[in-house]
Design an enzyme around this catalytic site. Sequence first.
Site, PDB file in Angstrom:
ATOM      1  N   HIS A 156      38.619  37.442 -19.034  1.00 56.96           N
ATOM      2  CA  HIS A 156      37.421  37.747 -18.246  1.00 56.96           C
ATOM      3  C   HIS A 156      37.487  37.110 -16.868  1.00 56.96           C
ATOM      4  O   HIS A 156      38.285  36.200 -16.625  1.00 56.96           O
ATOM      5  CB  HIS A 156      36.168  37.236 -18.968  1.00 56.96           C
ATOM      6  CG  HIS A 156      35.726  38.129 -20.093  1.00 56.96           C
ATOM      7  ND1 HIS A 156      36.285  38.076 -21.345  1.00 56.96           N
ATOM      8  CD2 HIS A 156      34.783  39.109 -20.130  1.00 56.96           C
ATOM      9  CE1 HIS A 156      35.704  38.980 -22.122  1.00 56.96           C
ATOM     10  NE2 HIS A 156      34.799  39.626 -21.412  1.00 56.96           N
ATOM     11  N   LYS A 160      32.297  33.718 -15.939  1.00 59.98           N
ATOM     12  CA  LYS A 160      31.687  33.880 -17.270  1.00 59.98           C
ATOM     13  C   LYS A 160      31.303  32.515 -17.844  1.00 59.98           C
ATOM     14  O   LYS A 160      32.097  31.571 -17.789  1.00 59.98           O
ATOM     15  CB  LYS A 160      32.664  34.613 -18.201  1.00 59.98           C
ATOM     16  CG  LYS A 160      32.074  34.926 -19.548  1.00 59.98           C
ATOM     17  CD  LYS A 160      32.888  35.964 -20.295  1.00 59.98           C
ATOM     18  CE  LYS A 160      32.365  36.201 -21.696  1.00 59.98           C
ATOM     19  NZ  LYS A 160      30.953  36.649 -21.743  1.00 59.98           N
TER      20      LYS A 160
END
EC number: 1.17.1.8
Length: 267
Positions: A156, A160
């Site tokens: 990701h 995040k």
Amino acid sequence: MMETIKVAVAGPRGRMGREAVSLVHHTEHFQLVAVIDRINDGKDLADVDHFSWIHAPIYTDIERCFRETKPDVLIDLTTPEAGKHHTEIALRYGVRPVVGTTGFTPDDIERLTKLAEEKEIGAIIAPNFAVGAILMMKFAQMAAKYFTDVEIIELHHDQKLDAPSGTAVKTAQLISAVRPSKKQGHPDEKETLEGARGATYDGIPIHSVRLPGFVAHQEVIFGGNGQALTIRHDSFHRGSFMSGVKLSVETVMKLRTLVYGLEHIIE
Ligand SMILES: NC(=O)C1=CN([C@@H]2O[C@H](COP(=O)(O)OP(=O)(O)OC[C@H]3O[C@@H](n4cnc5c(N)ncnc54)[C@H](OP(=O)(O)O)[C@@H]3O)[C@@H](O)[C@H]2O)C=CC1
Ligand SMILES: O=C(O)C1=N[C@H](C(=O)O)C[C@H](O)C1
């Protein structure tokens, strides 16, 4: 003609919230009645950057928002703490939550499921709204019947907050539902650098990569006798999640219980 669904969005300035506001605005049978944010209470969304053409009142107090605007559905795309709080308040006010926010524990899901049952109201908690990611998870569950050794790598963007991703946890849960519990690797393996083998969910290692430039990606790697199977999904932009958000808003109106995971809806 489809009946209009009144929607409130929590987290409208966020990466996902912006997309969701735009989706609601552009969907004929959805009406954006309010947004819930941490700032800008009392302002119109149109006065905030990125939204000059979309009008909706901004509330920082979710309960006042629900009392005054009476949404049918709340879309929550915030943080784990705010998301849990918003979901609980929504259920108490008879507003159906569609939650994309990740970082909910099994205990949170159980508590909210009971509350939805008690209130006889629909709710959806979806760790991933992308149809390709749902298929990746379903394929992984199918493969786990034939390959018992598996590791998950999720990748990701570096902003995040939660690790592992909600999708990785959900994938591990689906796999562990169909394979016997198992400790993988050598029984005597030792980490010479802590964390080298990743986190584990019911014996399944999960590795989290966080890098700028990435959006949301996952590989589920199975190893067997002389072979490997890799199932990979990539979200290259957040538009990939929006058809799942739309489907969830429509579906939650017909539910009377909490559904955790879009694999129960996209069959
Ligand atoms: N289910 C799915 O398919 C997907 C889920 N996600 C999940 O969605 C969530 C949001 O992701 P993303 O958009 O990237 O994150 P962002 O950080 O970009 O957005 C989160 C937003 O929520 C706001 N916020 C924080 N607390 C509150 C609160 N109490 N009330 C209202 N708004 C609040 C933040 O405001 P501020 O910045 O001022 O703190 C921010 O604008 C994450 O949990 C992520 O894992 C993401 C992509 C897909
Ligand atoms: O934070 C994100 O970006 C994403 N979060 C969800 C998760 O934790 O699985 C879904 C998707 O992977 C994007």
